[in-house]
Design a protein around this motif. Structure first.
Motif, PDB file in Angstrom:
ATOM      1  N   PRO A  36      74.835  35.415  36.053  1.00  0.00           N
ATOM      2  CA  PRO A  36      75.333  34.075  35.747  1.00  0.00           C
ATOM      3  C   PRO A  36      76.845  34.103  35.528  1.00  0.00           C
ATOM      4  CG  PRO A  36      74.328  35.044  33.811  1.00  0.00           C
ATOM      5  CD  PRO A  36      74.094  36.012  34.935  1.00  0.00           C
ATOM      6  N   PRO A  37      77.481  32.936  35.535  1.00  0.00           N
ATOM      7  CA  PRO A  37      78.928  32.901  35.272  1.00  0.00           C
ATOM      8  C   PRO A  37      79.245  33.488  33.899  1.00  0.00           C
ATOM      9  CG  PRO A  37      78.175  30.792  36.134  1.00  0.00           C
ATOM     10  CD  PRO A  37      76.948  31.598  35.833  1.00  0.00           C
ATOM     11  N   SER A  48      91.485  36.739  24.850  1.00  0.00           N
ATOM     12  CA  SER A  48      90.236  36.158  25.336  1.00  0.00           C
ATOM     13  C   SER A  48      89.070  37.054  24.959  1.00  0.00           C
ATOM     14  CB  SER A  48      90.252  35.995  26.863  1.00  0.00           C
ATOM     15  OG  SER A  48      91.309  35.177  27.293  1.00  0.00           O
ATOM     16  N   LEU A  49      87.909  36.448  24.765  1.00  0.00           N
ATOM     17  CA  LEU A  49      86.656  37.159  24.544  1.00  0.00           C
ATOM     18  C   LEU A  49      85.756  36.885  25.735  1.00  0.00           C
ATOM     19  CD1 LEU A  49      84.901  38.830  22.505  1.00  0.00           C
ATOM     20  CD2 LEU A  49      83.980  36.634  21.741  1.00  0.00           C
ATOM     21  N   PHE A  50      85.282  37.960  26.396  1.00  0.00           N
ATOM     22  CA  PHE A  50      84.451  37.836  27.587  1.00  0.00           C
ATOM     23  C   PHE A  50      83.011  38.223  27.244  1.00  0.00           C
ATOM     24  CE2 PHE A  50      88.691  38.226  29.169  1.00  0.00           C
ATOM     25  CZ  PHE A  50      88.724  37.587  30.396  1.00  0.00           C
ATOM     26  N   VAL A  51      82.061  37.365  27.630  1.00  0.00           N
ATOM     27  CA  VAL A  51      80.633  37.648  27.492  1.00  0.00           C
ATOM     28  C   VAL A  51      80.034  37.614  28.889  1.00  0.00           C
ATOM     29  CG1 VAL A  51      78.459  36.990  26.411  1.00  0.00           C
ATOM     30  CG2 VAL A  51      80.629  36.516  25.243  1.00  0.00           C
ATOM     31  N   MET A  52      79.504  38.767  29.344  1.00  0.00           N
ATOM     32  CA  MET A  52      79.132  38.919  30.757  1.00  0.00           C
ATOM     33  C   MET A  52      77.743  39.546  30.875  1.00  0.00           C
ATOM     34  SD  MET A  52      82.896  40.355  31.906  1.00  0.00           S
ATOM     35  CE  MET A  52      82.445  40.651  33.625  1.00  0.00           C
ATOM     36  N   PRO A  53      76.692  38.744  31.065  1.00  0.00           N
ATOM     37  CA  PRO A  53      75.349  39.287  31.278  1.00  0.00           C
ATOM     38  C   PRO A  53      75.046  39.490  32.757  1.00  0.00           C
ATOM     39  CG  PRO A  53      75.226  36.935  30.929  1.00  0.00           C
ATOM     40  CD  PRO A  53      76.689  37.291  30.883  1.00  0.00           C
ATOM     41  N   ALA A  54      74.075  40.350  33.040  1.00  0.00           N
ATOM     42  CA  ALA A  54      73.587  40.574  34.405  1.00  0.00           C
ATOM     43  C   ALA A  54      72.257  41.301  34.317  1.00  0.00           C
ATOM     44  CB  ALA A  54      74.588  41.399  35.220  1.00  0.00           C
ATOM     45  N   LYS A  63      77.818  42.594  28.661  1.00  0.00           N
ATOM     46  CA  LYS A  63      79.138  43.161  28.367  1.00  0.00           C
ATOM     47  C   LYS A  63      79.859  42.208  27.416  1.00  0.00           C
ATOM     48  CE  LYS A  63      83.278  44.840  30.765  1.00  0.00           C
ATOM     49  NZ  LYS A  63      83.878  45.016  32.110  1.00  0.00           N
ATOM     50  N   LEU A  64      80.385  42.759  26.347  1.00  0.00           N
ATOM     51  CA  LEU A  64      81.119  41.973  25.358  1.00  0.00           C
ATOM     52  C   LEU A  64      82.442  42.684  25.110  1.00  0.00           C
ATOM     53  CD1 LEU A  64      81.076  39.571  23.342  1.00  0.00           C
ATOM     54  CD2 LEU A  64      80.138  41.156  21.653  1.00  0.00           C
ATOM     55  N   ILE A  65      83.525  42.106  25.631  1.00  0.00           N
ATOM     56  CA  ILE A  65      84.833  42.752  25.478  1.00  0.00           C
ATOM     57  C   ILE A  65      85.892  41.716  25.107  1.00  0.00           C
ATOM     58  CG2 ILE A  65      84.410  44.679  27.046  1.00  0.00           C
ATOM     59  CD1 ILE A  65      86.030  43.127  29.159  1.00  0.00           C
ATOM     60  N   SER A  66      86.905  42.203  24.420  1.00  0.00           N
ATOM     61  CA  SER A  66      88.087  41.388  24.133  1.00  0.00           C
ATOM     62  C   SER A  66      89.230  41.838  25.021  1.00  0.00           C
ATOM     63  CB  SER A  66      88.488  41.517  22.659  1.00  0.00           C
ATOM     64  OG  SER A  66      88.785  42.872  22.339  1.00  0.00           O
ATOM     65  N   ALA A 298      80.162  40.801  36.301  1.00  0.00           N
ATOM     66  CA  ALA A 298      79.212  41.583  35.507  1.00  0.00           C
ATOM     67  C   ALA A 298      78.298  42.431  36.386  1.00  0.00           C
ATOM     68  CB  ALA A 298      78.385  40.665  34.613  1.00  0.00           C
ATOM     69  N   GLY A 299      78.159  42.078  37.644  1.00  0.00           N
ATOM     70  CA  GLY A 299      77.372  42.909  38.547  1.00  0.00           C
ATOM     71  C   GLY A 299      77.929  44.319  38.663  1.00  0.00           C
ATOM     72  N   TRP A 300      79.253  44.446  38.603  1.00  0.00           N
ATOM     73  CA  TRP A 300      79.847  45.785  38.656  1.00  0.00           C
ATOM     74  C   TRP A 300      79.458  46.593  37.423  1.00  0.00           C
ATOM     75  CZ3 TRP A 300      80.207  44.545  43.175  1.00  0.00           C
ATOM     76  CH2 TRP A 300      81.082  43.621  43.737  1.00  0.00           C
ATOM     77  N   ASP A 301      79.372  45.932  36.273  1.00  0.00           N
ATOM     78  CA  ASP A 301      78.955  46.618  35.052  1.00  0.00           C
ATOM     79  C   ASP A 301      77.477  46.995  35.106  1.00  0.00           C
ATOM     80  OD1 ASP A 301      81.550  46.228  33.589  1.00  0.00           O
ATOM     81  OD2 ASP A 301      81.004  44.137  33.861  1.00  0.00           O
ATOM     82  N   LEU A 302      76.685  46.135  35.742  1.00  0.00           N
ATOM     83  CA  LEU A 302      75.271  46.464  35.944  1.00  0.00           C
ATOM     84  C   LEU A 302      75.143  47.697  36.837  1.00  0.00           C
ATOM     85  CD1 LEU A 302      72.241  45.785  35.684  1.00  0.00           C
ATOM     86  CD2 LEU A 302      72.530  44.208  37.616  1.00  0.00           C
TER      87      LEU A 302
END
Length: 312
Positions: A36-37, A48-54, A63-66, A298-302
């Motif tokens: 998802p976006p 910025s705070l990034f929240v990135m599920p996959a 993924k939860l990163i600042s 987030a696909g790259w993190d997956l």
């Protein structure tokens, strides 16, 4: 099964660039992958705070990163955070990965895969503009995955240039500092721009047989390549973006007025590999530079999580 908490060094050891690039290619062919976006929460002070599920059919990650651009002045990393990996069937947490390490290595592995597929002259030499974490990761990835032996490094920080030159020499590369990256573009068929992307740094045209991985700007407000260069590349080169998320994140291209939503993605290249091979074969100069714009996904993190799980 107890979850494993991997240190930065353990995370890096589980993510060799070549294997990670292959896993990224496999992920792009996996129809079960869902991404998802990402959520980007603006923080006071410019961060910025990034929240990135996959997820795929077996593994889910968040993924939860600042991202704090001013942190280098504090002696702190620009990116901090973690990636939590879950078993899809049971919901159990499998491991916790170091976020900055995964971000650096998967971004470089994506560029490596793009270079393997698209670079007219993949042997180098390589110009790196920006001598930070991403500069180092790309140096290692292109050395390991493409066999690049020579690298020129440009940065506004002489100390950073010297540190990265010494690192490159320690792994057997010929390395040296470059004073003006815009002048140097004429001498390098491989280029990685990994600047902080708070302002335009690159205003000259890459050479006609160049492959450029532009990774510094990953939000619509960020920029490192000048608008005239991006417009020139759109007319006279081949532009490829990492994913469709670049349609609203590729700051360099968006600010130049390039129609990003019409550009092919890395998935298009992977899925139509033979077509792209024929398109680029024997046309090192006739088709102009290849400009690969990477914004993150987030696909790259997956893919990195899948790679790590295979090694545990």
């Amino acid at each position: 099964m107890s979850p494993q908490f991997l240190s930065p060094a353990q995370t890096a050891a589980a993510l060799p660039y070549g294997r990670l690039a292959r896993e990224i290619e496999a992920l792009l062919k996996d129809s079960t992958v869902q991404v998802p976006p990402r959520i980007v929460q603006t923080l006071q002070g410019g961060g910025s705070l990034f929240v990135m599920p996959a997820a795929d059919s077996r593994v889910a990650i968040t993924k939860l990163i600042s991202f704090i651009p001013s942190n280098p002045a504090r002696g702190l990393p620009t990116i901090q955070g973690d990636i939590v990996v879950f078993n899809v069937a049971t919901g159990q947490r499998l491991c916790l990965l170091d976020g900055p390490t995964v971000t650096a290595r998967r971004t470089a592995a994506v560029s490596l895969l793009a270079a393997q597929k698209l670079a007219p002259c993949s042997g180098g030499p390589l110009l790196i503009v920006g001598a930070g974490v991403q500069g180092m990761a790309h140096l290692e990835a292109f050395h390991e995955g493409l066999g690049v032996q020579e690298v020129g490094i440009a940065s506004r920080s002489p100390a950073s240039v010297q540190a990265l030159v010494q690192h490159a020499q320690s792994i057997g590369m010929r390395a040296y500092g470059v004073d003006d990256p815009n002048v140097a573009l004429a001498d390098f068929p491989l280029v990685v721009s990994a600047t902080p992307a708070q302002e335009v740094v690159l205003t000259a045209h890459p050479r006609a047989d160049a492959f450029v991985a532009a990774v510094g700007a990953f939000t619509p407000r960020m920029v490192e390549w000048g608008a005239e260069v991006c417009q020139h590349l759109a007319r006279n080169g081949t532009l490829v973006v990492d994913t469709r998320d670049a349609d609203h994140e590729a700051g360099d291209l968006l600010q130049a007025g390039v129609a990003v939503n019409t550009l092919p993605t890395l998935a298009d290249v992977v899925m139509q590999s033979d077509l792209w091979t024929r398109r680029l074969a024997g046309s090192a100069t006739s088709s102009g530079p290849v400009f690969f714009k990477s914004c993150g996904w987030a696909g790259w993190d997956l893919a990195a999580a899948r790679c790590v799980l295979a090694s545990l």
